[in-house]
Design an enzyme around this catalytic site. Structure first.
Site, mmCIF file in Angstrom:
data_model
loop_
_atom_site.group_PDB
_atom_site.id
_atom_site.type_symbol
_atom_site.label_atom_id
_atom_site.label_comp_id
_atom_site.label_asym_id
_atom_site.label_seq_id
_atom_site.Cartn_x
_atom_site.Cartn_y
_atom_site.Cartn_z
ATOM 1 N N ARG A 111 0.817 -1.213 0.000
ATOM 2 C CA ARG A 111 0.000 0.000 0.000
ATOM 3 C C ARG A 111 0.847 1.259 0.000
ATOM 4 O O ARG A 111 0.609 2.177 -0.772
ATOM 5 C CB ARG A 111 -0.968 0.018 1.182
ATOM 6 C CG ARG A 111 -2.166 -0.882 1.004
ATOM 7 C CD ARG A 111 -2.950 -1.033 2.273
ATOM 8 N NE ARG A 111 -2.101 -1.432 3.377
ATOM 9 C CZ ARG A 111 -1.741 -0.650 4.374
ATOM 10 N NH1 ARG A 111 -2.193 0.571 4.432
ATOM 11 N NH2 ARG A 111 -0.955 -1.095 5.319
ATOM 12 N N THR A 112 1.830 1.291 0.871
ATOM 13 C CA THR A 112 2.644 2.504 0.961
ATOM 14 C C THR A 112 3.416 2.728 -0.345
ATOM 15 O O THR A 112 3.487 3.844 -0.859
ATOM 16 C CB THR A 112 3.623 2.400 2.148
ATOM 17 O OG1 THR A 112 2.864 2.125 3.319
ATOM 18 C CG2 THR A 112 4.388 3.682 2.349
ATOM 19 N N LYS A 130 23.761 -8.103 -1.407
ATOM 20 C CA LYS A 130 25.207 -8.343 -1.550
ATOM 21 C C LYS A 130 25.983 -7.727 -0.397
ATOM 22 O O LYS A 130 27.206 -7.752 -0.387
ATOM 23 C CB LYS A 130 25.695 -7.736 -2.869
ATOM 24 C CG LYS A 130 25.085 -8.363 -4.094
ATOM 25 C CD LYS A 130 25.575 -7.626 -5.340
ATOM 26 C CE LYS A 130 24.788 -8.061 -6.559
ATOM 27 N NZ LYS A 130 24.972 -7.132 -7.662
ATOM 28 N N ARG A 147 11.656 2.441 2.670
ATOM 29 C CA ARG A 147 11.153 1.621 3.784
ATOM 30 C C ARG A 147 12.231 0.604 4.110
ATOM 31 O O ARG A 147 12.844 0.020 3.199
ATOM 32 C CB ARG A 147 9.868 0.910 3.417
ATOM 33 C CG ARG A 147 9.515 -0.139 4.492
ATOM 34 C CD ARG A 147 8.108 -0.574 4.447
ATOM 35 N NE ARG A 147 7.224 0.502 4.848
ATOM 36 C CZ ARG A 147 6.045 0.290 5.419
ATOM 37 N NH1 ARG A 147 5.637 -0.920 5.690
ATOM 38 N NH2 ARG A 147 5.264 1.296 5.725
ATOM 39 N N HIS A 180 6.728 6.338 10.969
ATOM 40 C CA HIS A 180 6.048 6.198 9.679
ATOM 41 C C HIS A 180 5.351 7.539 9.437
ATOM 42 O O HIS A 180 4.123 7.634 9.474
ATOM 43 C CB HIS A 180 5.049 5.040 9.755
ATOM 44 C CG HIS A 180 4.496 4.617 8.428
ATOM 45 N ND1 HIS A 180 4.877 5.196 7.233
ATOM 46 C CD2 HIS A 180 3.578 3.676 8.106
ATOM 47 C CE1 HIS A 180 4.217 4.616 6.251
ATOM 48 N NE2 HIS A 180 3.422 3.699 6.751
#
Lengths: 303, 137
Positions: free
Chosen positions: A51-52, A80, A101, A129
């Site tokens: 959603r974000t 990596k 995120r 958030h």
């Protein structure tokens, strides 16, 4: 150049200005359709969040910009062993703004400290958030026509819910706000958040009963009571249904109550509530796109 | 080393009783090659008991560590057997690589090269929080 890592990075005046722009975008989207032409947003999602991420991507596309990035750490150079700082530096060669995120708390701040383009924290573990808080503020402002003088009920997991803590911090800056904190004993608001309220002389009450609190609320902000937060299964089973919002529990609610939820919902709001005009949580997701558009414009310093 | 006669060095005085070992390690005094004396529970007119650390050698002292651990401390810089400077360290606004974040969800837990930075967020309660994850020190 400014970043958005924590909602406290923005003053109340800046938040109000963002909300004004978001409302203008809602009214006149055509005026903004090419504002970010030629600009690129990098969505660096080290953990999945459909959603974000889609909200950010839709926001940039609707501003006429482009989007590049990845949606899980496995498909990035982090697999990596590249550091967040190096990833951010490299991405800044290809994009104009980053939305990140990351499962580790503070990762977007590390990116912001190490790259020359604006960084938006799109969620860092259980920490911050801020664009959810922006979404909540725009939702309240649109639905109620104001951000001051109201009683806000916060219901469910108030102990671990980061969205609740950020919303309290942001709303505490407005006058005439009262909070009703509705939660089981085990999930009460932490002391340090209550200290913010006390230091600003903001009235609040704590209760375990959603029904008793309902008549006084202008906003009801629901969160999920999660099984894993309880020490024993018995307590969870005893409490879980107390905080499920049903049409019956709304019988004594105000007619202009606004029900919000950061989503995803599991079972804490019965689907029977969805058709109630007071249910604003799906509109809230739409508002999230508009406020992110306003945020991108601000951070890119696009007039 | 005679504990009461330093020619060139540093005396950290008025350490709250019991704090000297903590300071000893936070200042990395165990890595010094010059004589270091640690005196615990010395008589103090002010507080009854105090700790003292004497370092018999020239060395750059991290005053931030002192200000963080113990606001009662005074530092005497000794040159040619005389006190040439008295310093009262204040609480630092930030601490870098003095404290280490213990939050397993903090980015510093996986990225070893990041400096561990703590900021003073509540001077009254002497609370420092991790710059990255805001966990309390």
């Amino acid at each position: 150049m400014k970043h958005l890592i924590d909602i406290k990075d923005f003053s109340t005046q800046e938040l109000d200005a963002l909300i004004r722009v978001a409302k203008d975008i809602m009214k006149h989207p055509e005026n903004y359709a090419h504002k970010c032409a030629g600009k690129k947003l990098a969505t660096l999602f080290f953990e999945p969040s459909t959603r974000t991420r889609l909200s950010f991507e839709a926001a940039m596309y609707e501003l006429g910009g482009h989007v590049l990035g990845f949606s899980e750490a496995d498909s990035s150079s982090a697999a990596k062993g590249e550091s967040v700082a190096d990833t951010a530096r490299i991405v800044s060669c290809y994009a104009d703004i980053i939305a990140m995120r990351h499962p580790k708390e503070g990762a977007p701040l590390v990116a912001a400290m190490n790259c020359p383009i604006p960084v938006i924290n799109a969620g860092d573990g259980g920490h911050n958030h801020p664009t959810q808080t922006l979404t909540d503020l725009l939702s309240i402002s649109v639905e109620k026509g104001r951000l001051d003088n109201m009683t806000i009920g916060l219901c469910g997991d108030l102990k671990f819910g980061r969205t609740v803590h950020s919303l309290i911090a942001a709303m505490s800056e407005y006058s005439g706000i009262k909070f009703v904190l509705i939660s089981p004993e085990e999930l009460k608001l932490p002391g340090y958040v209550k200290d913010i309220l006390k230091s600003k002389n903001i009235p609040f009450e704590q209760t375990a009963s959603l029904e008793e609190s309902m008549p006084k609320l202008d906003i009801l902000y629901m969160t999920r009571v999660q099984r894993e937060r309880f020490f024993n299964e018995e307590d969870y089973l005893r409490l879980k249904n107390s905080y499920i919002l049903t049409p019956q529990k709304l019988h004594n609610a105000k007619e202009d109550l606004c029900i919000l939820h950061p989503l995803p919902r599991v079972n804490e709001i019965s689907t029977a509530v969805d058709s109630d005009p007071r249910a604003c949580y799906f509109k809230q997701a739409l508002y999230g796109k508009y406020i992110r558009m306003a945020l991108i414009l601000k951070l890119l310093e696009v007039e | 080393m005679k504990i009461d006669s330093i020619k060139n060095g540093i005396v950290i005085d008025h350490i709250s009783a019991g704090n000297s070992m903590r300071l000893y390690y936070l200042l990395h005094l165990d890595t010094l090659e010059c004589p270091v004396a640690l005196i615990q529970n010395a008589a103090s007119n002010k507080s009854g008991k105090k700790d003292i650390i004497k370092i018999d050698g020239e060395w750059e002292l991290n005053l931030d560590v002192l200000g963080y651990v113990d606001s009662a401390v005074t530092v005497n810089i000794i040159k040619d057997g005389k006190i040439v400077e008295k310093i009262t360290p204040s609480m630092p606004q930030t601490l870098e690589n003095v404290l280490f974040c213990k939050n397993p969800r903090c980015i510093t837990g996986v990225e070893q090269e990041l400096p561990h930075i703590f900021k003073l967020t509540d001077p009254k309660k002497r609370i420092y929080r991790c710059l990255y994850c805001e966990s309390k020190a």
